[in-house]
Design a protein around this motif. Structure first.
Motif: not given
Length: 479
Positions: A34-39, A340-345, A395-409
């Motif tokens: 995916f195109v990185s949402p914060d970068k 080229s398709i930008k991420p959405t908020d 949805k996943n049982d854990k929230d994903f992170e907002k920055s790299f590497p994005y996967v949950a702990l």
């Protein structure tokens, strides 16, 4: 360099093929791109291995294999061949072999002397043309891996350890390798004959609480695309395993989710894992004449769409025209992403089906509900058979992170309900003492008696074990 080309393997996703299900260290469970949402000028690729990691699965916790090559392939011109290949290889280091412990004390950092078993990895980048290596670059050397999350007593601040494993690479790229919560969310009980028509059981996230080993790579998008005029890339991952002769054979492969689980029949699963996308014409009939809609029709009486299913060829093999299909595309099973398709908020879980073109099947974000989206497409959503089918896990049982590497702990090994008589936050040693006290007892005599009995039992086990060890040494081995 000759090992780049997949050899003939005698063998992706979660236990989806007979041979690889017996080798979890080499089993690639999922790929995300995916195109990185914060970068948004970068692209993030996440590939996971080792399905169903039980957090408490010690004392030998989960490691990448040393005799494997974990590869991320990028096809940037649509010809079904990789023009770029990032190769991750791992080494294991043990400080003290005289203990059974993964860590000998509380671990505060990745270089903590109490972290007894560690791993490091190298990254090599191959640039290829027609599968011939043009040149090879060493991108990283001896980068530390985030360890398995043993538990609160061993790793009181695991998030700090994970942050230390995020590594800056040359050219503005970033990498991570280590344990993470399994980001795939679904109800795997669907394999019980699609619940046998009984939908009262739907909605259980079967992968809740399980971890995986993740490799994440974030790179400037212009490093992986052919040009600004051709921004679509195809991505897949493979695992190659070294045999006794020192040669590598490909044993696992993954691009789009669910293809080898529910599209390929048993006779093709191991062959698919050992093959390469530019040979995917041999599996075309599995896509144009799929089995799954027929099963759904038989069990739920929902009429299967007419064959051949050319709509599925676009989704899984070519990309959707006008969205993520490259020019002059060759049909090949790859996860295709239009960078080229930008991420959405506000990402929508059904991605393209719900008007969100930044989501699946245009790449795959961690939050994309690929089960529901794929099920609806397989049942004819793109050919006029509108439906809202799904497994009720949204949805996943854990929230994903907002920055790299994005996967949950990852879920920790010491998870679970508190022992009777304990409170959250109590010292672990006090909890152990409290737990030895039987329910309803208030005096210390009973606790002392139970502890003494446990100690005597342990001493007896040691004596018996010592006797057995002596007896075995006295015997003559026949092999």
């Amino acid at each position: 360099m000759a090992t780049l080309e997949p050899g003939a393997a005698s063998a992706s996703s979660h236990r989806e093929a007979p041979l690889i299900s017996g080798d979890p260290q080499y089993d690639n469970t999922d790929v995300y791109a995916f195109v990185s949402p914060d970068k948004p000028d970068t692209t993030t690729i996440v590939a996971n291995w080792i399905p169903f990691e039980d957090p408490a699965g010690g004392p030998n916790f989960y490691q990448f294999a040393e005799d494997a090559q974990y590869d991320i392939h990028i096809d940037n011109n649509g010809d079904g061949q990789g023009e770029l290949l990032y190769r991750f290889t791992f080494k294991t280091h043990t400080k003290n072999k005289k203990t059974f412990l993964y860590n000998t004390g509380a671990v505060d950092s990745l270089d903590d002397p109490d972290l007894n078993i560690t791993q490091t990895y190298d990254i090599d980048l191959f640039r290829l043309k027609n599968q011939k290596v043009e040149y090879k670059t060493k991108v990283a050397d001896d980068v530390p891996v985030a360890p398995s999350n043993v538990g609160k007593a061993s790793m009181p601040n695991y998030e700090k350890l994970r942050d230390q494993a995020v590594y800056k690479l040359p050219g503005g790229a970033t990498s991570f390798a280590g344990q993470a919560d399994d980001p795939f969310f679904l109800d795997l009980r669907v394999f019980d004959l699609l619940y046998g028509g009984n939908l009262t059981e739907v909605g259980n996230d079967t992968l809740k609480g399980y971890n995986v080993n993740s490799i994440a790579l974030q790179v400037p998008t212009d490093m992986i695309t052919e040009s600004k005029h051709q921004p679509i890339v195809g991505i897949w991952s493979t695992t190659q395993r070294r045999n006794a002769q020192g040669y590598y054979s490909q044993v696992s492969r993954l691009g789009n989710p669910l293809v080898n689980e529910v599209v390929n029949p048993l006779k093709d699963k191991d062959k698919f894992n050992a093959s390469s996308p530019w040979y995917d014409g041999q599996f075309l009939k599995n896509v144009t004449n799929p089995e799954l809609p027929k099963l759904i029709e038989a069990i739920y009486k929902i009429k299967a769409p007419a064959e051949p299913r050319n709509d599925l060829v676009d989704v899984f093999l070519k990309g959707v025209k006008g969205l993520n299909q490259p020019p002059h595309v060759r049909a090949a099973e790859e996860l295709r992403l239009n960078t080229s398709i930008k991420p959405t908020d506000s990402p929508k879980r059904l991605g393209v089906l719900d008007g969100d073109n930044a989501g699946f099947p245009n790449g795959r974000r961690l939050t994309d509900d690929v089960i529901d989206a794929s099920l609806q497409v397989v049942e004819g959503e793109l050919v006029g058979s509108k439906n809202d089918l799904g497994d009720a896990v949204d949805k996943n049982d854990k929230d994903f992170e907002k920055s790299f590497p994005y996967v949950a702990l990852p879920t920790e090994g010491s998870r679970g309900p508190l022992a009777k008589g304990t409170t959250d936050g109590a010292d672990v040693r006090n909890q152990l003492g409290d737990a030895l006290q039987p329910a309803g007892a208030s005096g210390s005599d009973d606790t002392t008696l139970i502890a003494a009995s446990a100690g005597a039992g342990a001493a007896g086990i040691l004596l018996i074990g010592g006797g057995l060890m002596w007896w075995r040494r006295m015997r003559t081995r026949a092999y």
